[in-house]
Design a protein around this motif. Structure first.
Motif, PDB file in Angstrom:
ATOM      1  N   PRO A  13       0.718  -1.220  -0.135  1.00 26.81           N
ATOM      2  CA  PRO A  13       0.175  -0.134  -0.070  1.00 26.81           C
ATOM      3  C   PRO A  13       0.769   1.301   0.000  1.00 26.81           C
ATOM      4  N   ILE A  14       1.659   1.499  -1.034  1.00 29.28           N
ATOM      5  CA  ILE A  14       2.774   2.557  -1.061  1.00 29.28           C
ATOM      6  C   ILE A  14       2.624   3.191  -2.595  1.00 29.28           C
ATOM      7  N   THR A  15       3.454   4.341  -2.644  1.00 31.24           N
ATOM      8  CA  THR A  15       3.280   4.872  -4.000  1.00 31.24           C
ATOM      9  C   THR A  15       4.288   4.315  -5.004  1.00 31.24           C
ATOM     10  N   MET A  16       4.192   4.597  -6.236  1.00 31.56           N
ATOM     11  CA  MET A  16       5.271   4.247  -6.971  1.00 31.56           C
ATOM     12  C   MET A  16       6.502   4.583  -6.808  1.00 31.56           C
ATOM     13  N   ASP A  17       6.608   6.022  -6.270  1.00 34.27           N
ATOM     14  CA  ASP A  17       7.860   6.682  -5.844  1.00 34.27           C
ATOM     15  C   ASP A  17       8.496   5.842  -4.738  1.00 34.27           C
ATOM     16  N   GLN A  18       7.478   5.484  -3.694  1.00 30.41           N
ATOM     17  CA  GLN A  18       8.197   5.018  -2.605  1.00 30.41           C
ATOM     18  C   GLN A  18       8.659   3.789  -2.801  1.00 30.41           C
ATOM     19  N   ALA A  19       8.040   3.022  -3.764  1.00 30.23           N
ATOM     20  CA  ALA A  19       8.519   1.523  -4.127  1.00 30.23           C
ATOM     21  C   ALA A  19       9.683   1.664  -4.827  1.00 30.23           C
ATOM     22  N   TRP A  20       9.850   2.345  -5.870  1.00 29.71           N
ATOM     23  CA  TRP A  20      10.966   2.596  -6.474  1.00 29.71           C
ATOM     24  C   TRP A  20      12.403   3.125  -5.763  1.00 29.71           C
ATOM     25  N   ASP A  21      12.082   4.037  -5.049  1.00 28.09           N
ATOM     26  CA  ASP A  21      13.226   4.627  -4.185  1.00 28.09           C
ATOM     27  C   ASP A  21      13.687   3.458  -3.258  1.00 28.09           C
ATOM     28  N   PHE A  22      12.771   2.885  -2.864  1.00 27.07           N
ATOM     29  CA  PHE A  22      13.361   1.615  -1.698  1.00 27.07           C
ATOM     30  C   PHE A  22      13.967   0.288  -2.488  1.00 27.07           C
ATOM     31  N   LEU A  23      13.200   0.016  -3.557  1.00 29.36           N
ATOM     32  CA  LEU A  23      13.600  -1.110  -4.300  1.00 29.36           C
ATOM     33  C   LEU A  23      14.881  -1.075  -5.083  1.00 29.36           C
ATOM     34  N   SER A  24      15.059  -0.037  -5.825  1.00 33.12           N
ATOM     35  CA  SER A  24      16.257   0.413  -6.608  1.00 33.12           C
ATOM     36  C   SER A  24      17.379   0.859  -5.969  1.00 33.12           C
ATOM     37  N   ASP A  25      17.311   0.985  -4.508  1.00 36.87           N
ATOM     38  CA  ASP A  25      18.717   1.441  -3.852  1.00 36.87           C
ATOM     39  C   ASP A  25      19.328   0.210  -3.412  1.00 36.87           C
ATOM     40  N   PRO A  26      20.422  -0.464  -3.961  1.00 38.20           N
ATOM     41  CA  PRO A  26      21.087  -1.512  -3.623  1.00 38.20           C
ATOM     42  C   PRO A  26      21.311  -1.670  -2.124  1.00 38.20           C
ATOM     43  N   ALA A  27      21.628  -0.544  -1.507  1.00 36.54           N
ATOM     44  CA  ALA A  27      21.628  -0.738   0.079  1.00 36.54           C
ATOM     45  C   ALA A  27      20.707  -1.101   0.697  1.00 36.54           C
ATOM     46  N   ASN A  28      19.406  -1.285   0.265  1.00 41.46           N
ATOM     47  CA  ASN A  28      18.313  -1.754   0.962  1.00 41.46           C
ATOM     48  C   ASN A  28      18.290  -3.065   0.894  1.00 41.46           C
ATOM     49  N   LEU A  29      18.847  -3.858   0.022  1.00 42.34           N
ATOM     50  CA  LEU A  29      19.143  -5.304   0.030  1.00 42.34           C
ATOM     51  C   LEU A  29      19.143  -6.115   1.673  1.00 42.34           C
ATOM     52  N   LYS A  30      20.337  -5.318   2.096  1.00 46.24           N
ATOM     53  CA  LYS A  30      20.543  -5.972   3.425  1.00 46.24           C
ATOM     54  C   LYS A  30      19.326  -5.789   4.530  1.00 46.24           C
ATOM     55  N   ILE A  31      18.568  -5.018   4.409  1.00 47.86           N
ATOM     56  CA  ILE A  31      17.114  -4.817   5.166  1.00 47.86           C
ATOM     57  C   ILE A  31      16.104  -6.110   4.937  1.00 47.86           C
ATOM     58  N   ARG A 142      11.201 -11.543   2.979  1.00 51.38           N
ATOM     59  CA  ARG A 142      11.282 -10.246   2.148  1.00 51.38           C
ATOM     60  C   ARG A 142       9.730  -9.841   2.192  1.00 51.38           C
ATOM     61  N   THR A 143       8.668 -10.694   1.942  1.00 49.62           N
ATOM     62  CA  THR A 143       7.397 -10.509   1.753  1.00 49.62           C
ATOM     63  C   THR A 143       6.992  -9.522   3.359  1.00 49.62           C
ATOM     64  N   GLN A 144       7.345 -10.658   4.344  1.00 50.75           N
ATOM     65  CA  GLN A 144       7.184 -10.080   5.785  1.00 50.75           C
ATOM     66  C   GLN A 144       7.856  -8.833   6.072  1.00 50.75           C
ATOM     67  N   LYS A 145       9.139  -8.815   5.798  1.00 50.88           N
ATOM     68  CA  LYS A 145       9.716  -7.770   5.876  1.00 50.88           C
ATOM     69  C   LYS A 145       9.417  -6.332   5.467  1.00 50.88           C
ATOM     70  N   LEU A 146       8.731  -6.582   4.025  1.00 46.85           N
ATOM     71  CA  LEU A 146       8.186  -5.399   3.376  1.00 46.85           C
ATOM     72  C   LEU A 146       6.907  -4.931   4.010  1.00 46.85           C
ATOM     73  N   GLU A 147       6.234  -5.850   4.490  1.00 45.62           N
ATOM     74  CA  GLU A 147       4.732  -5.515   5.104  1.00 45.62           C
ATOM     75  C   GLU A 147       5.146  -4.831   6.398  1.00 45.62           C
ATOM     76  N   ALA A 148       6.330  -5.479   7.150  1.00 46.23           N
ATOM     77  CA  ALA A 148       6.441  -4.666   8.302  1.00 46.23           C
ATOM     78  C   ALA A 148       6.759  -3.101   8.149  1.00 46.23           C
ATOM     79  N   LEU A 149       7.668  -2.915   7.162  1.00 44.42           N
ATOM     80  CA  LEU A 149       8.000  -1.596   6.711  1.00 44.42           C
ATOM     81  C   LEU A 149       7.104  -0.652   6.213  1.00 44.42           C
ATOM     82  N   PHE A 150       6.136  -1.296   5.305  1.00 40.55           N
ATOM     83  CA  PHE A 150       5.233  -0.425   4.646  1.00 40.55           C
ATOM     84  C   PHE A 150       3.700  -0.683   4.852  1.00 40.55           C
TER      85      PHE A 150
END
Length: 157
Positions: A13-31, A142-150
């Protein structure tokens, strides 16, 4: 030569900008990678994603064995998709397509991964016992973590 495919989808339940900013940042892979994988970025995640970008990691996928993994971002279409391909690592082939599309109430992320295991028949024997369950476990995390974040998507399925 057996090539496997993993296909996963998730709505958030997030905007395209939020999704793109998070998913296209390689540093977020660790999260979004389980802690037990010992995921550590060695280099290449110090700037926004671009075609030709090489990212080097250390991962510990099984039995505490540290493995170097080198991927290249080969394709990007801003706010639509990107592709990473393994250049060095545990797979004989790893081609991961990440699609993001706007839907009513959020975004849908879709992952299509084509991969091949090393070691011929031994790799094929290990697939249903070790590799496929491990990949499913990582993507479930990853599914659970993204739901916890967003948050959890509440729109139409």
């Amino acid at each position: 030569m057996k090539i496997y495919t993993l296909h996963k989808k998730q709505k958030l339940p997030i905007t395209m900008d939020q999704a793109w900013d998070f998913l296209s940042d390689p540093a977020n892979l660790k999260i979004i990678t389980p802690d037990y994988m010992g995921f550590h970025i060695l280099s290449g995640a110090d700037r926004p994603m671009f075609p030709g970008q090489i990212i080097q990691y250390i991962v510990t996928p099984v039995l505490g064995i540290k493995t170097k993994w080198v991927t290249e971002i080969t394709h990007i279409k801003d706010h639509q998709y990107f592709v990473d391909e393994q250049r060095f690592g545990p797979y004989a082939l790893w081609h991961h397509k990440h699609f993001i599309r706007e839907i009513d109430g959020g975004v849908e992320m879709e992952d299509l991964i084509d991969y091949k295991l090393p070691l011929g028949v031994l790799g094929q024997l290990a697939h249903p016992i070790l590799v496929q369950p491990k990949l499913n476990e990582i993507f479930e995390y990853r599914t659970q973590k993204l739901e916890a974040l967003f948050g959890t998507f509440k729109g139409k399925s």
